[in-house]
Design an enzyme around this catalytic site. Structure first.
Site, PDB file in Angstrom:
ATOM      1  N   CYS A  60      40.445  37.992  47.952  1.00 47.56           N
ATOM      2  CA  CYS A  60      39.248  37.505  48.628  1.00 47.56           C
ATOM      3  C   CYS A  60      39.461  37.240  50.115  1.00 47.56           C
ATOM      4  O   CYS A  60      39.598  38.163  50.912  1.00 47.56           O
ATOM      5  CB  CYS A  60      38.739  36.264  47.890  1.00 47.56           C
ATOM      6  SG  CYS A  60      37.030  35.803  48.305  1.00 47.56           S
ATOM      7  N   GLU A  65      38.123  37.995  41.423  1.00 49.05           N
ATOM      8  CA  GLU A  65      39.007  36.837  41.589  1.00 49.05           C
ATOM      9  C   GLU A  65      38.747  35.819  40.474  1.00 49.05           C
ATOM     10  O   GLU A  65      37.592  35.563  40.111  1.00 49.05           O
ATOM     11  CB  GLU A  65      38.713  36.200  42.951  1.00 49.05           C
ATOM     12  CG  GLU A  65      39.476  34.937  43.277  1.00 49.05           C
ATOM     13  CD  GLU A  65      39.085  34.364  44.634  1.00 49.05           C
ATOM     14  OE1 GLU A  65      39.795  33.472  45.123  1.00 49.05           O
ATOM     15  OE2 GLU A  65      38.070  34.828  45.220  1.00 49.05           O
ATOM     16  N   LYS A 120      47.508  33.566  45.637  1.00 52.34           N
ATOM     17  CA  LYS A 120      46.725  33.491  46.875  1.00 52.34           C
ATOM     18  C   LYS A 120      47.357  32.507  47.855  1.00 52.34           C
ATOM     19  O   LYS A 120      47.591  31.346  47.529  1.00 52.34           O
ATOM     20  CB  LYS A 120      45.288  33.080  46.545  1.00 52.34           C
ATOM     21  CG  LYS A 120      44.314  33.207  47.714  1.00 52.34           C
ATOM     22  CD  LYS A 120      42.894  32.924  47.240  1.00 52.34           C
ATOM     23  CE  LYS A 120      41.858  33.159  48.325  1.00 52.34           C
ATOM     24  NZ  LYS A 120      40.478  32.891  47.835  1.00 52.34           N
TER      25      LYS A 120
END
Length: 264
Positions: free
Chosen positions: A154, A52, A120
């Protein structure tokens, strides 16, 4: 729901990069990524997955503000790297659109084509929430090498709902660039095997190791099979995991969960 019956697609050889975070230096991150791509390509890999916010690093909020790049610049640079290596690439990066900054993951094909673009949606912790805008839009899926992949970043893999949504749309591999800190090893130990088994899917999880600006990462990048068993795993030092994702059809009847079908 997309029905995934029997063997389909072909085995995919993957590489998973576990490295130190670049601490805000884009050039350092690009160098590490380029080196990993070269090794992965020489090993005959079809795909490399990196952590990430690989560029320019994770725990460096000011660098995100200062160095985040617009999509076209990210696409140009990453496409050139993937095409030169002849290997597909999934990596995290800081993306700018106007005044907004996003925690983004891009999937680039071996010819430099953009396969997927994911921002995200579920941000974790004070730094992320203060720095990044939440992503929006549909779940992120793409096809490559005869396989269907889902892309999460994540914290997002820790939500059963997000993984299940991808699986319902036919994803059989979840690719997860991550920056999981030390002290959160329950994610690798319990949550990832659960996400894999309950969806009959592979999970590919690329984490950092070492310490960046006071934040120590837990390493332990891994690949989990659809039976919930570990296929590849790293320790807490830099590593490049290389292995093969077989087709679902190689798993004997009774090994894979039927939850996905039973809920349809």
């Amino acid at each position: 729901m997309e029905h995934r019956s029997g063997p389909w697609g072909t085995p995919v050889k993957i590489a998973v990069l576990q490295c130190a975070a670049a601490g805000g230096c884009w050039a350092t991150a690009e160098s590490r990524l380029g080196d990993a791509l070269s090794v992965a390509s020489a090993a005959g890999c079809d795909l490399l997955v990196a952590p990430e916010l690989m560029m320019p690093g994770y725990n460096c909020a000011q660098a995100h503000f200062d160095h985040a790049r617009e999509f076209d610049a990210l696409r140009r640079d990453l496409s050139a790297m993937a095409a030169e290596a002849g290997c597909a690439l999934v990596t995290g990066c800081a993306e700018r659109e106007g005044e907004a900054i996003y925690n983004t993951a891009l999937a680039i094909g071996p010819n430099g084509e953009v396969l997927a673009h994911h921002r995200k949606r579920l941000l974790f912790g004070d730094m992320e929430r203060a720095t990044f805008h939440k992503g929006s839009g549909a779940s992120c899926l793409f096809e490559y090498g005869g396989r269907r992949f889902g892309l999460l970043i994540c914290y997002e893999i820790e939500f059963p709902e997000l993984a299940r949504d991808l699986a319902r749309q036919g994803a059989e591999v979840f690719l997860v660039p991550t920056a999981n800190p030390e002290g959160y090893e329950h994610v690798q130990r319990y949550l990832l095997p659960a996400r894999a088994h309950e969806n009959g899917a592979f999970v590919v999880y690329a984490n950092y190791c070492g310490t960046e600006n006071g934040l120590t990462f837990g390493g332990q990048s891994l690949v989990v099979g659809p039976d919930g068993e570990c296929i590849l795993s790293a320790g807490r030092t830099p590593a490049l995991l290389i292995g093969e994702l077989p087709t679902l059809g190689v798993y004997p009847p009774g090994v894979l969960s039927t939850q996905l079908q039973d809920l349809s």
